[in-house]
Design a protein around this motif. Structure first.
Motif, PDB file in Angstrom:
ATOM      1  N   GLN A 114      28.060 -85.239  23.933  1.00  0.00           N
ATOM      2  CA  GLN A 114      28.228 -85.267  25.387  1.00  0.00           C
ATOM      3  C   GLN A 114      29.153 -86.404  25.808  1.00  0.00           C
ATOM      4  OE1 GLN A 114      27.354 -83.375  28.272  1.00  0.00           O
ATOM      5  NE2 GLN A 114      27.367 -81.971  26.529  1.00  0.00           N
TER       6      GLN A 114
ATOM      7  N   PRO B 197      32.122 -84.082  27.410  1.00  0.00           N
ATOM      8  CA  PRO B 197      31.154 -83.896  28.495  1.00  0.00           C
ATOM      9  C   PRO B 197      31.233 -82.490  29.092  1.00  0.00           C
ATOM     10  CG  PRO B 197      32.923 -85.408  29.130  1.00  0.00           C
ATOM     11  CD  PRO B 197      33.048 -85.191  27.672  1.00  0.00           C
ATOM     12  N   GLY B 198      30.044 -81.912  29.309  1.00  0.00           N
ATOM     13  CA  GLY B 198      29.959 -80.585  29.898  1.00  0.00           C
ATOM     14  C   GLY B 198      29.975 -79.457  28.895  1.00  0.00           C
TER      15      GLY B 198
ATOM     16  N   GLU C 276      28.457 -77.508  25.699  1.00  0.00           N
ATOM     17  CA  GLU C 276      27.098 -77.371  25.204  1.00  0.00           C
ATOM     18  C   GLU C 276      27.056 -77.252  23.685  1.00  0.00           C
ATOM     19  OE1 GLU C 276      25.504 -73.969  27.153  1.00  0.00           O
ATOM     20  OE2 GLU C 276      25.718 -74.803  29.174  1.00  0.00           O
TER      21      GLU C 276
ATOM     22  N   ARG D  85      23.553 -84.530  19.890  1.00  0.00           N
ATOM     23  CA  ARG D  85      23.835 -83.944  21.198  1.00  0.00           C
ATOM     24  C   ARG D  85      24.336 -85.016  22.173  1.00  0.00           C
ATOM     25  NH1 ARG D  85      21.522 -79.227  22.732  1.00  0.00           N
ATOM     26  NH2 ARG D  85      19.786 -79.580  21.273  1.00  0.00           N
ATOM     27  N   GLN D  86      23.708 -86.186  22.152  1.00  0.00           N
ATOM     28  CA  GLN D  86      24.119 -87.268  23.044  1.00  0.00           C
ATOM     29  C   GLN D  86      25.542 -87.740  22.718  1.00  0.00           C
ATOM     30  OE1 GLN D  86      21.042 -90.176  22.447  1.00  0.00           O
ATOM     31  NE2 GLN D  86      19.496 -88.993  23.555  1.00  0.00           N
TER      32      GLN D  86
ATOM     33  N   ASN E  70      33.252 -73.913  26.453  1.00  0.00           N
ATOM     34  CA  ASN E  70      31.950 -73.231  26.385  1.00  0.00           C
ATOM     35  C   ASN E  70      32.095 -71.712  26.247  1.00  0.00           C
ATOM     36  OD1 ASN E  70      30.131 -75.423  26.499  1.00  0.00           O
ATOM     37  ND2 ASN E  70      30.325 -75.549  28.716  1.00  0.00           N
TER      38      ASN E  70
END
Length: 273
Positions: A174, A178-179, A181, A170-171, A223
């Motif tokens: 990101q 970025p942003g 999910e 997950r890191q 997203n």
């Protein structure tokens, strides 16, 4: 020509899936050309440590054929860093299965290993990342891989388990996107019906040596759950291991079947979305 145009133009028509029995028969007929080399590397693949150039000696120039691409990252442990696990046998076996079941026409015999900042990455529609628990990126690598995904590339993240690996993944995502999910997927997602029809009982397979029940996570463009899936994460699963050892008697044929079905579905989805 954009990366996505190249990606959609290169593959040939995709055939209908064969029955599961046909796939099981193929697993018994896989021709592994480098058995002595595989024995030297031992279970897990790899063998050149962190020396990217040694792996890339086996790369082939871009020809328009579908070519399995494995991503290199710095770090790992000794002669067998996590990014190289199951190389090159998993990709070699997977290409044989794809060639027998589809009309994609993959490059057989192996795949290419590329750094995340390699401009050649944009020539290939699908990239594979193993062991994200040890995944590292510098800013240049992250920028290149991010652009690749945003321009139509597709990333398979595999060979991971537990909450730590999922959080590390997950890191990393990101940083790349970025942003956007990371969301859990179930069998209703089109990726599980893009070639083989897979139901929840098919995809909830155990990790080949850790046990547990596999789950699948993805990142959507903008997203939007109705939009393009850019990344698929195999959590508590290792389809690369199932592919590498499908003809060696280490893993059940029934589970190797499911791993190959997942892999074929991922490629077909990536080439058609």
């Amino acid at each position: 020509m954009t990366a996505r145009t190249r990606r959609l133009a290169a593959p040939r028509r995709v055939a209908r899936p064969l029955a599961t029995g046909g796939l099981a028969t193929l697993l018994t007929l896989l021709a592994v050309a480098d058995l002595e080399g595989q024995r030297r590397r031992g279970r897990g693949g790899g063998g050149f440590g962190d020396d990217l150039a040694s792996y890339q000696e086996y790369n082939t120039p871009y020809t328009g054929e579908f070519t399995f691409v494995r991503l290199y990252y710095r770090g790992g442990w000794g002669w067998n860093p996590g990014w190289s696990h199951d190389w090159p046998v998993a990709e070699r076996n997977f290409a044989e299965i794809m060639d027998a079941l589809t009309t994609i026409g993959p490059r057989k015999g192996g795949g290419n290993v590329l750094a995340m900042d390699d401009p050649d990455l944009f020539k290939f529609p699908v990239a594979y990342l193993s062991e994200p628990g040890g995944w590292t990126m510098n800013p240049v690598e992250a920028d290149n891989l991010s652009n690749y995904l945003r321009k139509g590339g597709f990333l398979i993240i595999d060979d991971m388990g537990g909450t730590r690996d999922l959080e590390r993944t997950r890191q990393g995502l990101q940083i790349l996107l970025p942003g956007l999910e990371l969301v859990q997927l179930d069998d209703s997602h089109p990726i599980f019906d893009s070639f083989f029809h897979l139901e929840q009982e098919n995809i909830e397979m155990p990790h080949p040596y850790r046990g547990g029940v596999a789950s699948y996570w993805g990142v959507y463009e903008d997203n939007d759950p109705e939009g393009r899936l850019m990344v698929i994460v195999n959590h508590d699963n290792d389809i690369g291991d199932y592919m590498e050892w499908s003809d060696r008697g280490f893993v059940p044929i029934a589970l190797s079947n499911e791993a190959y079905k997942l892999g074929v579905n991922y490629v077909v989805y990536a080439l058609t979305h």
